[in-house]
Design a protein around this motif. Structure first.
Motif: not given
Length: 99
Positions: A59-77
């Protein structure tokens, strides 16, 4: 052992224990985790950072819209993402908004 050595050993043990306790637990299996777009910091994404990048850590910048990170299910939103149209992580890639 002298008092300084004992105090140093105790401080090291305590610091190590506190560090282990404070580290977040990251789910790695697909059933208990989800891809969350727009929450990864620069170079800290898990994979798929869009055109011009290869995979994890690209990822080239913080909070890049097309880059993802695995998070615990149900917490992304619920995860903060200043570049997201909603201000929170998304389950799909998105075009970043400028603050």
């Amino acid at each position: 052992m002298n008092k300084a050595t004992t105090a140093t050993a105790i401080a090291f043990a305590l610091t190590t224990a506190l560090t282990a306790v404070s580290m977040p637990v990251v789910a790695t299996d697909g059933a208990s985790s989800e891809k969350c777009y727009g929450v990864a910091l620069k170079g800290k994404n898990d994979c798929a950072a869009g055109p011009g990048t290869s995979c994890a850590g690209t990822a080239k910048v913080d909070y890049q819209g097309n880059a993802w990170k695995l998070v615990p299910a149900g917490t992304c939103l619920e995860t903060v993402s200043p570049t997201s149209p909603t201000g929170h992580g998304q389950l799909e890639a998105f075009k970043e908004v400028k603050a």
